[in-house]
Structures are given as structure tokens and as C-alpha cells.
Design an enzyme around this catalytic site. Structure first.
Site, PDB file in Angstrom:
ATOM      1  N   ILE A 152       6.861  12.134   4.718  1.00 56.56           N
ATOM      2  CA  ILE A 152       7.043  11.580   3.474  1.00 56.56           C
ATOM      3  C   ILE A 152       8.468  11.981   3.121  1.00 56.56           C
ATOM      4  O   ILE A 152       9.396  11.600   2.846  1.00 56.56           O
ATOM      5  CB  ILE A 152       6.114  11.668   2.362  1.00 56.56           C
ATOM      6  CG1 ILE A 152       5.247  10.690   2.592  1.00 56.56           C
ATOM      7  CG2 ILE A 152       6.854  11.390   1.102  1.00 56.56           C
ATOM      8  CD1 ILE A 152       3.615  10.967   1.714  1.00 56.56           C
ATOM      9  N   ASP A 161      10.346  28.695   2.068  1.00 53.29           N
ATOM     10  CA  ASP A 161       8.999  28.604   1.699  1.00 53.29           C
ATOM     11  C   ASP A 161       8.450  28.323   0.133  1.00 53.29           C
ATOM     12  O   ASP A 161       8.915  29.381  -0.703  1.00 53.29           O
ATOM     13  CB  ASP A 161       8.125  29.830   2.052  1.00 53.29           C
ATOM     14  CG  ASP A 161       6.750  29.908   2.029  1.00 53.29           C
ATOM     15  OD1 ASP A 161       6.198  29.065   0.982  1.00 53.29           O
ATOM     16  OD2 ASP A 161       6.128  30.913   2.315  1.00 53.29           O
ATOM     17  N   ASN A 196       8.101  17.949  -2.736  1.00 55.70           N
ATOM     18  CA  ASN A 196       7.499  17.211  -1.771  1.00 55.70           C
ATOM     19  C   ASN A 196       6.763  18.072  -1.073  1.00 55.70           C
ATOM     20  O   ASN A 196       5.509  17.648  -0.576  1.00 55.70           O
ATOM     21  CB  ASN A 196       8.180  16.350  -1.223  1.00 55.70           C
ATOM     22  CG  ASN A 196       7.542  15.754   0.197  1.00 55.70           C
ATOM     23  OD1 ASN A 196       6.754  14.879   0.025  1.00 55.70           O
ATOM     24  ND2 ASN A 196       7.922  16.353   1.346  1.00 55.70           N
ATOM     25  N   SER A 212      -0.486  12.902  -5.414  1.00 54.08           N
ATOM     26  CA  SER A 212      -1.336  12.368  -4.286  1.00 54.08           C
ATOM     27  C   SER A 212      -2.448  11.278  -5.140  1.00 54.08           C
ATOM     28  O   SER A 212      -2.979  11.572  -6.432  1.00 54.08           O
ATOM     29  CB  SER A 212      -2.028  13.444  -3.501  1.00 54.08           C
ATOM     30  OG  SER A 212      -3.035  12.455  -2.668  1.00 54.08           O
ATOM     31  N   TYR A 268      -7.095  20.999  -3.125  1.00 54.71           N
ATOM     32  CA  TYR A 268      -5.890  20.048  -2.881  1.00 54.71           C
ATOM     33  C   TYR A 268      -5.960  19.087  -4.001  1.00 54.71           C
ATOM     34  O   TYR A 268      -5.020  18.658  -4.774  1.00 54.71           O
ATOM     35  CB  TYR A 268      -6.117  19.213  -1.680  1.00 54.71           C
ATOM     36  CG  TYR A 268      -4.969  18.254  -1.093  1.00 54.71           C
ATOM     37  CD1 TYR A 268      -3.901  18.607  -0.786  1.00 54.71           C
ATOM     38  CD2 TYR A 268      -5.334  16.667  -1.783  1.00 54.71           C
ATOM     39  CE1 TYR A 268      -2.952  17.740  -0.435  1.00 54.71           C
ATOM     40  CE2 TYR A 268      -4.462  15.920  -1.316  1.00 54.71           C
ATOM     41  CZ  TYR A 268      -3.214  16.401  -0.759  1.00 54.71           C
ATOM     42  OH  TYR A 268      -2.087  15.433  -0.446  1.00 54.71           O
ATOM     43  N   LYS A 276      -2.708  18.725  -7.015  1.00 55.36           N
ATOM     44  CA  LYS A 276      -2.352  17.424  -7.128  1.00 55.36           C
ATOM     45  C   LYS A 276      -2.386  16.859  -8.651  1.00 55.36           C
ATOM     46  O   LYS A 276      -1.484  16.022  -9.155  1.00 55.36           O
ATOM     47  CB  LYS A 276      -2.674  16.485  -6.033  1.00 55.36           C
ATOM     48  CG  LYS A 276      -2.190  16.783  -4.627  1.00 55.36           C
ATOM     49  CD  LYS A 276      -0.843  16.937  -4.547  1.00 55.36           C
ATOM     50  CE  LYS A 276      -0.240  17.169  -3.158  1.00 55.36           C
ATOM     51  NZ  LYS A 276       1.155  17.240  -3.008  1.00 55.36           N
ATOM     52  N   ILE A 304      -1.159   7.526   3.538  1.00 55.16           N
ATOM     53  CA  ILE A 304       0.174   7.267   4.258  1.00 55.16           C
ATOM     54  C   ILE A 304       0.242   7.761   5.743  1.00 55.16           C
ATOM     55  O   ILE A 304      -0.387   8.748   5.848  1.00 55.16           O
ATOM     56  CB  ILE A 304       1.368   7.996   3.522  1.00 55.16           C
ATOM     57  CG1 ILE A 304       1.350   7.560   2.026  1.00 55.16           C
ATOM     58  CG2 ILE A 304       2.741   7.550   4.187  1.00 55.16           C
ATOM     59  CD1 ILE A 304       1.655   6.011   1.723  1.00 55.16           C
TER      60      ILE A 304
END
Length: 261
Positions: A22, A67, A94, A148, A161, A165, A194
Site C-alpha cells: 500500500i 524505523d 502508513n 484498517s 493489531y 488500528k 488488500i
């Protein structure tokens, strides 16, 4: 408003995690629209490879090793970007990582911190650094966080995760309110399924589990196809452009209808 609102000629963009998937598609879309682009990523060789591919658009492309979970590296990367390209008009946070799946009642704290460090802390550090330069420059700008669809749904086995998000959405809303008086907009883009390396095992795997997951997912996507990285690039160009001058504090879902079906 500009007569060609999607023309980003003369603007500078930062894209973290911009060397693949992405991020690379977003960087390419912004370059095609006229932006000079700084590609941040941990792997500088991949950064350089992506920069060479984007050279076809005729814009300056700066590969920067960074990083985003490291505050000092983010500040150094932003300073180098400003020094070589100018202050950012667009910043796309991103960079992200998938979580290793574990039962939530046994989820390792070190893995929780690793995922949060990149997906949430990295987003905050990047947008903070960009906002500081935008405020100093006095010309406004566009902050975009790549969240997400997982932010809207339960994600068993991957609590950090989903939590990271989802937290990004509140971060974006806070920045949108705080920086509006400076002409700075903040929005989040929520990709669905995706076709990138992150879900490559599902999209392209041949084992029975991958096939079952693939069938179940595609049945729930009204568009009846996997998303492509380029689908996210177009959404970001819109949010970066004059066409989105009054669009801030929002969550833009790009998932082929998955979350509403």
C-alpha cells in the site's frame, strides 16, 4: 479551489512504509499527481528500489531509512526530508506490521508492545513530526493515517493489531480538531482485504485453510474481488488535494463493501 483540484504539483509528501504494498502505491499515486515524495522505510535498499521505479513520474523521490517506532529516527528522517525536499504538505503514516496470532488470554506482552510500537506509536510520532513543520510553515497541510477495517471489527487472536488500528482513529480525530485552526486536516483511510504481502498467505495460499478463508472472505465482499494497493492510492490523493479542503476528522473505508455487507 484549484481548477484542477487533484493536481498536487509543487507539494511535498512523506509516506512511511513507502517501499512496498500500500505504501508504494500511495507514494506512486502522489508522485503521479505531482508531489515530490520522501519514502521512509527500515530497509534502505528497498527504499532505493522503489524510488527508482517512481522516477518515471519526473518528481524528486527521496529514500530515507527510518524505523517509525524510534522517536529519534523519526525526527532525523523528518529533518532530512525538510532539508532536501522542503516542509511536508502531505504526510501519510502508513508503516505497520501484522500481529503474531495467539489466544488473547495468553497474549505475550512483548508482542503487544512490538505491534503497538509500530502501528500506533509510529503513527503518532510521524504525524506529530509532520504537524510541527506544517504549523511552523503556516501553509496548512494534510495528515493521513492508514488504519484498517480491523478497527471496526473483532479480530480474534490479534488484539494489539485491532486495538492499535482503532486507536489511530481517535488520534486522527484529536489532531483534526486541534490543528484545524492552522489549516491542517487529518483523516484516516481504512483498507479492507488488500492483496499485499501481509495477507498473501490467504490470497495465494493453496492449503485447505487458505482456500476456506479465501472463499469466506470473497463471499462477503460485494465488489467480488480483492482490493489492490492502487485503490488506496486514489483515496489518499483525494485527501491530500484541494478537493478535500473541507474534509477532516473522518474515516474513509476502502474495502469493496466488506464492512457493510
Amino acid at each position: 479551489m484549484n481548477q484542477t483540484p487533484f493536481d498536487l504539483q509543487g507539494r511535498v509528501a512523506v509516506v512511511t512504509g513507502g517501499n512496498a504494498g500500500i505504501g508504494a502505491a500511495v507514494a506512486g499515486a502522489l508522485a503521479a499527481a505531482g508531489c515530490d515524495v520522501a519514502i521512509w522505510g527500515r530497509d534502505q535498499e528497498r527504499n532505493r528500489d522503489c524510488a527508482r521505479r517512481l522516477a518515471e513520474h519526473g518528481r524528486a523521490v527521496l529514500p530515507v531509512a527510518c524505523d517509525v517506532s524510534d522517536e529519534l529516527q523519526v525526527e532525523r528522517a523528518m529533518s532530512r526530508t525538510v532539508e532536501e525536499l522542503g516542509r511536508p504538505d502531505v504526510c501519510v503514516a502508513n508503516a505497520g506490521t501484522a500481529a503474531r496470532r495467539h489466544p488473547s488470554q495468553e497474549y505475550p506482552l512483548d508482542e503487544w508492545h512490538r505491534v503497538m510500537g509500530i502501528n500506533l506509536d509510529g503513527c503518532f510520532l510521524t504525524l506529530r513530526a509532520a504537524a510541527r513543520r506544517m504549523v511552523e510553515g503556516g501553509a496548512g497541510g494534510s495528515l493521513v493515517a492508514i488504519s484498517s477495517a480491523a478497527a471496526l471489527q473483532g479480530m480474534p487472536g490479534s488484539p494489539p493489531y485491532a486495538a492499535a488500528k482503532a486507536a489511530v482513529l481517535s488520534l486522527v480525530r484529536s489532531l483534526a480538531v486541534e490543528f484545524a485552526r492552522h489549516g491542517i486536516r487529518a483523516n484516516a483511510v481504512l483498507p479492507g482485504w488488500i492483496d499485499t504481502d501481509m495477507i498473501g498467505d490467504v490470497v495465494h495460499g493453496q492449503d485447505s485453510r487458505a482456500q476456506a478463508t479465501r472463499e469466506a472472505v470473497l463471499r462477503r465482499i460485494p465488489a467480488r474481488r480483492w482490493g489492490r494497493p492502487e485503490d488506496i492510492g486514489g483515496a489518499v490523493v483525494y485527501l491530500a488535494s484541494d478537493a478535500a479542503a473541507y474534509h477532516t476528522g473522518d474515516t474513509l473505508v476502502v474495502d469493496g463493501g466488506y464492512t457493510v455487507f
